[in-house]
Design an enzyme around this catalytic site. Structure first.
Site, mmCIF file in Angstrom:
data_model
loop_
_atom_site.group_PDB
_atom_site.id
_atom_site.type_symbol
_atom_site.label_atom_id
_atom_site.label_comp_id
_atom_site.label_asym_id
_atom_site.label_seq_id
_atom_site.Cartn_x
_atom_site.Cartn_y
_atom_site.Cartn_z
ATOM 1 N N CYS A 41 -29.274 -29.396 27.612
ATOM 2 C CA CYS A 41 -30.614 -29.969 27.768
ATOM 3 C C CYS A 41 -31.662 -29.031 27.178
ATOM 4 O O CYS A 41 -31.432 -27.862 26.979
ATOM 5 C CB CYS A 41 -30.910 -30.166 29.254
ATOM 6 S SG CYS A 41 -29.659 -31.126 30.092
ATOM 7 N N ARG A 68 -30.101 -29.378 20.029
ATOM 8 C CA ARG A 68 -29.263 -29.125 21.217
ATOM 9 C C ARG A 68 -28.542 -30.393 21.663
ATOM 10 O O ARG A 68 -27.665 -30.343 22.520
ATOM 11 C CB ARG A 68 -30.128 -28.577 22.356
ATOM 12 C CG ARG A 68 -30.781 -27.245 22.058
ATOM 13 C CD ARG A 68 -31.866 -26.908 23.064
ATOM 14 N NE ARG A 68 -31.344 -26.607 24.374
ATOM 15 C CZ ARG A 68 -30.950 -25.388 24.763
ATOM 16 N NH1 ARG A 68 -31.017 -24.399 23.894
ATOM 17 N NH2 ARG A 68 -30.488 -25.158 25.962
ATOM 18 N N TRP A 109 -28.981 -33.793 28.131
ATOM 19 C CA TRP A 109 -27.591 -33.960 27.667
ATOM 20 C C TRP A 109 -26.810 -34.259 28.944
ATOM 21 O O TRP A 109 -26.556 -33.361 29.745
ATOM 22 C CB TRP A 109 -27.126 -32.675 26.997
ATOM 23 C CG TRP A 109 -25.695 -32.670 26.595
ATOM 24 C CD1 TRP A 109 -24.623 -32.280 27.365
ATOM 25 C CD2 TRP A 109 -25.134 -33.057 25.334
ATOM 26 N NE1 TRP A 109 -23.463 -32.397 26.666
ATOM 27 C CE2 TRP A 109 -23.729 -32.867 25.421
ATOM 28 C CE3 TRP A 109 -25.653 -33.543 24.163
ATOM 29 C CZ2 TRP A 109 -22.877 -33.153 24.355
ATOM 30 C CZ3 TRP A 109 -24.800 -33.817 23.102
ATOM 31 C CH2 TRP A 109 -23.429 -33.635 23.200
ATOM 32 N N ASN A 125 -31.986 -27.620 33.343
ATOM 33 C CA ASN A 125 -30.819 -27.520 32.454
ATOM 34 C C ASN A 125 -29.783 -26.730 33.249
ATOM 35 O O ASN A 125 -30.081 -25.670 33.783
ATOM 36 C CB ASN A 125 -31.184 -26.770 31.170
ATOM 37 C CG ASN A 125 -29.983 -26.600 30.240
ATOM 38 O OD1 ASN A 125 -28.987 -27.319 30.382
ATOM 39 N ND2 ASN A 125 -30.069 -25.655 29.325
ATOM 40 N N GLY A 126 -28.570 -27.280 33.382
ATOM 41 C CA GLY A 126 -27.516 -26.568 34.121
ATOM 42 C C GLY A 126 -26.818 -27.520 35.070
ATOM 43 O O GLY A 126 -26.894 -28.736 34.928
ATOM 44 N N GLU A 177 -3.540 -24.285 15.351
ATOM 45 C CA GLU A 177 -5.014 -24.337 15.324
ATOM 46 C C GLU A 177 -5.584 -23.279 14.386
ATOM 47 O O GLU A 177 -6.524 -23.533 13.627
ATOM 48 C CB GLU A 177 -5.561 -24.165 16.745
ATOM 49 C CG GLU A 177 -7.064 -24.131 16.863
ATOM 50 C CD GLU A 177 -7.771 -25.368 16.321
ATOM 51 O OE1 GLU A 177 -7.107 -26.391 16.047
ATOM 52 O OE2 GLU A 177 -8.999 -25.304 16.125
ATOM 53 N N LYS A 181 -8.014 -24.162 11.217
ATOM 54 C CA LYS A 181 -9.338 -23.535 11.041
ATOM 55 C C LYS A 181 -9.450 -22.917 9.650
ATOM 56 O O LYS A 181 -10.434 -23.100 8.943
ATOM 57 C CB LYS A 181 -9.549 -22.452 12.106
ATOM 58 C CG LYS A 181 -9.796 -22.982 13.498
ATOM 59 C CD LYS A 181 -11.204 -23.451 13.714
ATOM 60 C CE LYS A 181 -11.464 -24.929 13.680
ATOM 61 N NZ LYS A 181 -10.633 -25.919 14.222
ATOM 62 N N GLU A 207 -9.441 -25.620 6.771
ATOM 63 C CA GLU A 207 -10.527 -26.622 6.695
ATOM 64 C C GLU A 207 -11.865 -26.003 6.307
ATOM 65 O O GLU A 207 -12.762 -26.714 5.861
ATOM 66 C CB GLU A 207 -10.652 -27.411 7.986
ATOM 67 C CG GLU A 207 -11.163 -26.656 9.183
ATOM 68 C CD GLU A 207 -11.372 -27.597 10.376
ATOM 69 O OE1 GLU A 207 -11.793 -28.749 10.193
ATOM 70 O OE2 GLU A 207 -11.099 -27.159 11.499
ATOM 71 N N HIS A 226 14.881 -21.554 9.801
ATOM 72 C CA HIS A 226 15.340 -22.903 9.390
ATOM 73 C C HIS A 226 14.641 -23.361 8.134
ATOM 74 O O HIS A 226 14.488 -24.568 7.896
ATOM 75 C CB HIS A 226 15.117 -23.873 10.556
ATOM 76 C CG HIS A 226 15.838 -23.449 11.790
ATOM 77 N ND1 HIS A 226 17.182 -23.634 11.977
ATOM 78 C CD2 HIS A 226 15.406 -22.764 12.870
ATOM 79 C CE1 HIS A 226 17.543 -23.117 13.153
ATOM 80 N NE2 HIS A 226 16.484 -22.587 13.707
ATOM 81 N N LYS A 276 -17.810 -34.587 10.797
ATOM 82 C CA LYS A 276 -17.678 -34.066 12.161
ATOM 83 C C LYS A 276 -16.918 -35.042 13.042
ATOM 84 O O LYS A 276 -16.169 -34.654 13.911
ATOM 85 C CB LYS A 276 -19.060 -33.788 12.766
ATOM 86 C CG LYS A 276 -19.007 -33.196 14.164
ATOM 87 C CD LYS A 276 -18.278 -31.863 14.188
ATOM 88 C CE LYS A 276 -18.007 -31.366 15.597
ATOM 89 N NZ LYS A 276 -17.082 -30.220 15.613
HETATM 90 C C1 AGP Z 1 -11.343 -29.762 13.894
HETATM 91 O O1 AGP Z 1 -11.837 -28.522 13.436
HETATM 92 C C2 AGP Z 1 -11.677 -30.889 12.954
HETATM 93 N N1 AGP Z 1 -13.067 -30.989 12.737
HETATM 94 C C3 AGP Z 1 -10.988 -32.198 13.319
HETATM 95 O O2 AGP Z 1 -9.609 -31.954 13.242
HETATM 96 C C4 AGP Z 1 -11.288 -32.785 14.722
HETATM 97 O O3 AGP Z 1 -10.715 -31.973 15.719
HETATM 98 C C5 AGP Z 1 -10.638 -34.180 14.771
HETATM 99 O O4 AGP Z 1 -11.250 -34.982 13.790
HETATM 100 C C6 AGP Z 1 -10.776 -34.842 16.148
HETATM 101 O O5 AGP Z 1 -12.122 -35.062 16.435
HETATM 102 P P1 AGP Z 1 -12.507 -35.509 17.935
HETATM 103 O O6 AGP Z 1 -12.102 -34.399 18.842
HETATM 104 O O7 AGP Z 1 -13.990 -35.706 17.899
HETATM 105 O O8 AGP Z 1 -11.771 -36.770 18.247
#
Ligand code: AGP
Length: 609
Positions: free
Chosen positions: A2, A27, A74, A100-101, A482, A486, A489, A505, A604
């Site tokens: 918030c 925010r 938020w 906020n909190g 993961e 990272k 991407e 393997h 995103k």
């Molecule tokens: C993660 O770094 C990516 N931006 C992407 O893999 C993301 O996690 C995936 O598109 C899922 O998004 P969501 O969690 O909003 O469903």
């Protein structure tokens, strides 16, 4: 998170506040509101949606007043709606509060206040504060706020005004940021720097427990027990863009560093360490259904899928129920066997990922109970699932997900620990040990973040490599995946995450001096096995960087680079081991001059198939 803005001075408070809230839009929010003292009475306007909606209302019904507070919400407790939008008032309508909190004990306080005749108009925890101040008000707003703060537990940044004390704005801070702006004949309150920059660069950053009293000609800071204290005035030189990033070069780095706070925000109001209990008010699955579960499907995409892979360990080891993890775009086209004894957990930061929504709908049609772990209140996934547990991470701006991932892990730990306690699938003393370990996570992550310079140095050394392998075992295998995601991407370097035990393997054929390996080798039940995998890689000329437990000399002797992490129960290791891999990807991308926050080809939220 918030946004709060408060003002007292010679300008029209409404104009200053709306302008300030606009500068806090980054925010993230889903509703907004403002209240001013106008001709001796409180006047407020609130709306769902963006500030433009509030602006329309203000144009048709303008506010005139020199003292005011405003808020962008938020949602955490209670859906986005006008009645849940801040500011919230007491019964008399003379006291208004923005917050906020999270107030952890708001339900018990609300019961007491209601029994004393207070009437509530919203579902929020914030409204309880307004009624508490009313209960404690004896003519001095500041004193009434001090009394109130003795009874609330949790995190708050507050702004408070009253038509019975029109020349004062009160602020208070506990585990949520709040800043005072100092002007000439005017003073300001805000959640963050950007809101204040057009008016002043002289700011006081309130500290935990501070309570501040603003009049137009002066500001006084007090401790919670009412003792006046001195706080340094800082002169801020940032421009607006720098301020939105909190001084970090990129949103992604800011969000990596926010993780101690966002995990704490996700735990707060749910894990009650003193009472040794977990209380998930949003999750309604009853004990009968819980005990009747014979399988859990965890379905997600990308980083959220990796969180689901950690979740598998938690469901199987704690709740003692079979868990299968699937990528949503595969799950939705298979014929998964789903029925009333199946729980389908969908994990999504945005709550708008097309494949995850489709998977959720398939699960619901098949009679499976559905639970969403989501970061956006009111998103499609959160609205359509039977149960939802929100991560309280605030908006994640960087396309590469970081704080949302650890927020998802925190939610999975909360759910599986709570259900294990309910089912009795783990002993009480083990539950207590685990929740105490969990409680330490924010401080441990702060420790891990101190290794940032070492990670940055390794990133610089390895930034020219074109291929990477990330290896992990057991609960750290998802972290290897993961870490690889990272890196690829945001730096566009090819990277693969692999179970360390799988190297023989096939992938071990890849290893040479041009294929460095990042190995998660923290102390665990499989540590010796991981050590063996490191030796296999080294014997083939591989270069190995290890994530190791502080004090581990054996790893130092066997690897080419190390990042040391604090000792942690292996069960909670993923919350720590992911941090250096996030930082490594960030620094490599930064060295290569990539667009860290908006990597090429990515969105995103993948709202299309
Ligand atoms: C993660 O770094 C990516 N931006 C992407 O893999 C993301 O996690 C995936 O598109 C899922 O998004 P969501 O969690 O909003 O469903």
């Amino acid at each position: 998170m918030c946004g709060i803005v408060g003002y007292i001075g010679g300008k029209n408070a409404g104009d200053v506040i709306i302008d300030g809230l606009k500068r806090l839009e980054y925010r993230g929010y889903d509703s907004a509101g403002i209240a001013v003292i106008s001709e001796g009475a409180i006047e407020s306007r609130r709306s769902v949606g963006k500030l433009a909606e509030l602006g329309k209302i203000l144009r048709s019904k303008p506010l005139k007043g020199l003292t005011g507070i405003g808020h962008t919400r938020w949602a955490t407790h209670g859906k986005p709606s006008e009645e849940n939008a801040h500011p919230h008032t007491d019964c008399s309508g003379k006291i208004v509060v923005v917050h906020n909190g999270i107030i952890e004990n708001y339900l018990e306080l609300k019961k007491i206040l209601a029994s004393e005749g207070h009437k509530f108009k919203s579902e929020t925890d914030t409204e309880v504060i307004a009624h508490l101040i009313e209960k404690n008000f004896k003519g001095d707003l500041f004193k009434a706020v001090l009394e109130t703060l003795k009874t609330v537990k949790g995190a708050y940044a507050l702004g408070v005004i009253s038509s019975d004390d029109p020349d004062t704005v009160i602020g208070a801070r506990q585990d949520a940021p709040l800043i005072v702006g100092l002007g000439n004949g005017e003073n300001f309150l805000a959640s963050d720097i950007p809101a204040l920059l057009p008016y002043t660069r002289k700011m006081i950053f309130l500290e935990e427990g501070d309570v501040v009293k603003l009049n137009k000609d002066g500001v006084k800071v007090f401790s919670k027990d009412g003792r006046e204290i001195k706080r340094e005035t800082k002169n801020i030189t940032w421009d607006a863009v720098q301020a939105e990033k909190g001084g970090y070069k990129h949103f992604m780095l800011k969000e990596i560093y926010e993780q101690p706070q966002t995990i704490q925000d996700t735990i707060l109001g749910r894990l009650f360490i003193g009472e040794q209990k977990i209380y998930l008010e949003d999750v309604k699955i009853d004990d009968k259904k819980l005990n009747g579960l014979n399988k859990v499907y965890i379905v997600a995409c990308g980083t959220s899928y990796h969180a689901g892979l950690v979740g598998k360990f938690l469901f199987e080891n704690l709740v003692k129920v079979t868990a299968e993890v699937d990528i949503a775009s595969e799950f939705r086209y298979r014929s998964p066997v789903l029925d009333k004894k199946t729980l389908t957990v969908v994990i999504s930061q945005s709550g708008e990922t097309a494949d995850t929504i489709a998977a959720l709908r398939l699960a619901k049609q098949s009679g499976s109970h559905t639970l969403a772990i989501c970061n956006v209140v009111g998103s499609t996934v959160s609205r359509e699932a039977d149960d939802v547990l929100y991560t309280h991470c605030g908006p994640e701006i960087g396309v590469a997900s970081t704080k949302a991932f650890t927020g998802q892990l925190a939610a999975l730990y909360l759910i599986t620990l709570d259900w294990a306690a309910k089912k009795g699938s783990i002993k009480k003393d083990e539950f207590v040990r685990l929740i105490n370990e969990f409680w330490e996570t924010p401080s441990r992550i702060r420790e891990v973040l101190k290794a940032d310079p070492q990670v940055a140095a390794l990133a610089k050394e390895f930034s020219q490599k074109r291929d990477f392998l990330f290896l992990g075992r057991h609960v750290n295998y998802p972290i290897a995946l993961e870490g690889a995601l990272k890196l690829k991407e945001i730096s566009y370097i090819h990277a693969e995450g692999y179970p360390a035990g799988e190297m023989k393997h096939g992938p071990i054929a890849l290893i040479d001096e041009n294929m460095p390996l990042f190995v998660v080798a923290t102390k665990s039940a499989v540590y010796e096995k991981v050590l063996g995998n490191i030796e296999e890689a080294k014997a083939r000329g591989g270069t190995v960087i290890a994530l190791a437990t502080a004090g581990d000399k054996e790893i130092t002797a066997k690897t080419d680079g190390q990042i040391y992490l604090p000792e942690v129960d292996e069960f909670f290791a993923p919350l720590l081991t992911v941090i250096p891999l996030q930082l490594f990807a960030y620094h490599v991308a930064e060295v290569l001059g990539c667009d860290v926050d908006q990597p090429r080809n990515l969105a995103k939220s993948v709202t299309v198939e």
